[in-house]
Design an enzyme around this catalytic site. Sequence first.
Site, short mmCIF file in Angstrom:
data_model
loop_
_atom_site.label_atom_id
_atom_site.label_comp_id
_atom_site.label_asym_id
_atom_site.label_seq_id
_atom_site.Cartn_x
_atom_site.Cartn_y
_atom_site.Cartn_z
N ARG A 146 0.77 -1.18 -0.02
CA ARG A 146 -0.08 0.03 -0.02
C ARG A 146 0.93 1.20 -0.13
O ARG A 146 0.63 2.21 0.70
CB ARG A 146 -1.09 0.18 1.25
CG ARG A 146 -1.82 -0.97 1.41
CD ARG A 146 -2.46 -1.63 0.21
NE ARG A 146 -3.30 -2.83 0.43
CZ ARG A 146 -3.82 -3.36 -0.75
NH1 ARG A 146 -3.77 -3.16 -1.93
NH2 ARG A 146 -4.27 -4.48 -0.06
N GLU A 172 -5.70 -11.77 8.16
CA GLU A 172 -5.59 -12.00 6.70
C GLU A 172 -4.29 -12.98 6.54
O GLU A 172 -3.41 -12.69 5.88
CB GLU A 172 -5.22 -10.36 6.39
CG GLU A 172 -6.34 -9.62 6.50
CD GLU A 172 -5.91 -8.32 5.98
OE1 GLU A 172 -5.01 -7.76 5.63
OE2 GLU A 172 -7.03 -7.49 5.36
N LYS A 185 -7.26 0.04 14.81
CA LYS A 185 -7.60 0.99 13.84
C LYS A 185 -8.78 1.95 14.18
O LYS A 185 -9.52 1.44 14.83
CB LYS A 185 -7.89 0.26 12.54
CG LYS A 185 -6.72 -0.34 11.83
CD LYS A 185 -7.22 -1.11 10.54
CE LYS A 185 -5.97 -1.74 9.65
NZ LYS A 185 -6.17 -2.22 8.44
N ASP A 238 -11.79 -0.51 7.79
CA ASP A 238 -10.28 -0.46 7.39
C ASP A 238 -9.74 1.03 6.84
O ASP A 238 -9.80 0.93 5.26
CB ASP A 238 -10.07 -1.63 6.20
CG ASP A 238 -8.42 -1.97 6.02
OD1 ASP A 238 -7.85 -1.30 6.75
OD2 ASP A 238 -8.22 -2.54 4.77
N GLU A 264 -4.71 3.60 15.52
CA GLU A 264 -3.82 3.52 14.42
C GLU A 264 -4.70 4.34 13.26
O GLU A 264 -5.92 4.26 13.04
CB GLU A 264 -3.68 1.81 14.05
CG GLU A 264 -2.84 1.84 12.90
CD GLU A 264 -2.76 0.51 12.40
OE1 GLU A 264 -2.80 -0.50 13.58
OE2 GLU A 264 -2.36 0.10 11.39
N GLU A 271 -4.28 4.76 0.99
CA GLU A 271 -4.76 3.36 0.33
C GLU A 271 -6.21 3.46 -0.17
O GLU A 271 -6.51 3.33 -1.27
CB GLU A 271 -4.85 2.09 1.45
CG GLU A 271 -5.24 0.65 0.78
CD GLU A 271 -5.22 -0.31 1.75
OE1 GLU A 271 -4.62 -0.07 3.05
OE2 GLU A 271 -5.73 -1.31 1.41
C1 GCV Z 1 -0.60 -4.71 5.79
C2 GCV Z 1 -5.68 -3.71 4.77
C3 GCV Z 1 -4.88 -3.48 3.58
C4 GCV Z 1 -3.59 -4.71 4.03
C5 GCV Z 1 -3.04 -4.38 5.05
C6 GCV Z 1 -4.16 -4.61 6.33
C7 GCV Z 1 -3.38 -4.42 7.71
O1 GCV Z 1 -6.25 -4.78 4.73
O2 GCV Z 1 -5.19 -3.53 2.29
O3 GCV Z 1 -2.62 -4.23 2.64
O4 GCV Z 1 -1.92 -5.34 5.11
O5 GCV Z 1 -5.04 -3.94 5.94
O6 GCV Z 1 -3.72 -3.21 8.33
O7 GCV Z 1 -2.83 -5.25 8.07
#
Ligand code: GCV
Length: 670
Positions: A159, A284, A358, A363, A385, A391
């Site tokens: 990103r 993820e 976050k 996201d 965060e 992004e």
């Molecule tokens: C680093 C989102 C982004 C991912 C990122 C993730 C995260 O899903 O698309 O690229 O991964 O957030 O914050 O861990």
Amino acid sequence: MTIPRLTDAHPAWLPPEALRAVGSRRVLVLADESALAQTVRAEVADACERHGGTVAAPGGEFDLVLALSAGSLPPVAEAMKGQEIGDEGFVLGRRDGVTAVLADDPAGLLYGFFQVVRLGEEAFGADRPAEAHRPALRRRMLDHWDNLDVHPVMGQVERGYSGGSIFWRNGSARADLTRVRAYGRLLAASGVNAVAINNVNVHATEARLLTDRLGEVAAIAAELRPYGIRVHLSVNFASPIALGGLDSADPLEEGVPEWWAATTKRVYETIPDFGGYVVKADSEGQPGPFAYGRDHADGANMLADALAPHGGVVFWRAFVYDHRQDWRDRSTDRARAAHDHFAPLDGRFRDNAIVQVKYGPMDFQTREPVSPVIAAMPNTRLAVELQVTQEYTGQQRHVCYLGPLWSEVLGFRFWGHGERTVADVATKGGLIAVSNVGDDPYWTGHPLAQANLYAFGRLAWSPGLDPAALLDEWIGLTFPGGSEVVRETLHTMMDGSWHTYERYTAPLGVGFMVRPGHHYGPDVDGYEYTPWGTYHFADRDGVGVDRTRATGTGYTGQYPAPWSEVYESLTECPDELLLFFHHVPYSHVLQSGTTVVQHIYDTHFAGAEEAAGIRAAWEKVEGEVDAALHARVRERLDEQVRSAREWRDQVNTYFLRKSGVPDEHGRRIY
Ligand code: GCV
């Protein structure tokens, strides 16, 4: 200690001219021999050499004194004693033609020096009463999602929209780290004091930074140390298996905590001021404690225990959700996930385990409600965060000044008037953001995206600062001596640019509608039938996600009152978040008096038009700013105008076709 002078990168908010006021004075530094005090001395000497000032000797005449409070002080500084200063803080005042900065520690002296730089000539004007400046948050950190290797799709920086990594090249730490030193300098001048130097998605090569490749981390730490920036490492939860040869990473199994303790001890033997770890676990595809039937407190505490003897912390991310959802199942709600997983663990985390949340439940969308996790863990140290890298906000091809968004988040009050804000909660853990920096000559791809990096640092230091004033501060430093036209044009282009971006992208807080994978540009149904949990549920009758307790996923119940009621209520829910919380017919009338579908048409026409206005405004400053910078911004603005039109037409067309409701004003929709 030498001040990095880059010839191949833009100076950002520290062009030589920004140091003219300090550098043309007689400056006395009264400090110890610590590394940070040496930096202050070197900064003063460098500025004076450039601008004709002098480094004053004790006993001589001076216009500015930068002094540590413990030593013997000249009267102007002595008179400022007595104010409480504290770690990293300073007192700044001016009397009888002398400006004084007094600090208890060398870090405070460095921040005080940069405050004088910010003030410029104003620091040497009228007398000013001594005023104490202290960072509201102790931990002010940037996370880099940098990889050592270049990923075929994602590039080197996940990103990242500013070229390759400033830390890594061709699979290892760069041989020349001058740029890293210069980065540390910029960060110190904005208020940041910590950096994580690798991606939270920790791949096989990067995992080894913890062990046999630690020397590379130490080399980077050495460049950042003179500016008071502590280095952190993202680590892979399965490291005991991948690096230690164990057959388990179970936090409660004998041998695993011991491996982490021994490994961490070695890290501190190499880097005594190492900050700690950042962990993305069970998220993820990253490994985590769930594989062993353990929870996130078990996982985080194991690392916290390994770090505690050395004074380190672990930032444990709360970004945990099911990314293999079935889109047919309307009961699973990604927005709920962090709260479902973490709120029950409140009180179980060690003191040096910081849960990193976050700001929103999804996201980093252009608009989200503030994450309910922030209100749900009073007995845990939480860090909030943010995402400086754009992004979902235009990928540094669009101007999108995010100061106002962050300021709204930081000032949000969960418990009604007069009580704690998000920033107050974050004082326990910190404010973190994903960096937008790369090896691009302008650092951030889009030169104007530098303002986001600057504003983040300043807000982390003092969350109550006015983002519009910060924008002007950034403009003043970055374009020193800029005419009224330059200053006004930049301000007008940037100040409202987040709202403009919001107008031409996903409507009313529903989020996403971006192209899957790279996340740039419109694709209304791009994520509608995917496993990622990012849906808008538009049909011929209406749109939005029902997250109410009455008929939906119950997410509104994760908020304390009054927000649990406000968001639950169709009439009270703020317009800008309506589709995040409710599924409504297109004819639903917003608080603004417009129907949902008409609002979509109106905002998309307006947003695209505003983008064109921003583009047109930039022509006014041609010849007044550096030609190469002007050209770079122009090229990005052309793309923004094109992309905004694309967003407008795709979103409007989609909703016209779904709803069959024509635009009241008869504008062209396809
Ligand atoms: C680093 C989102 C982004 C991912 C990122 C993730 C995260 O899903 O698309 O690229 O991964 O957030 O914050 O861990």
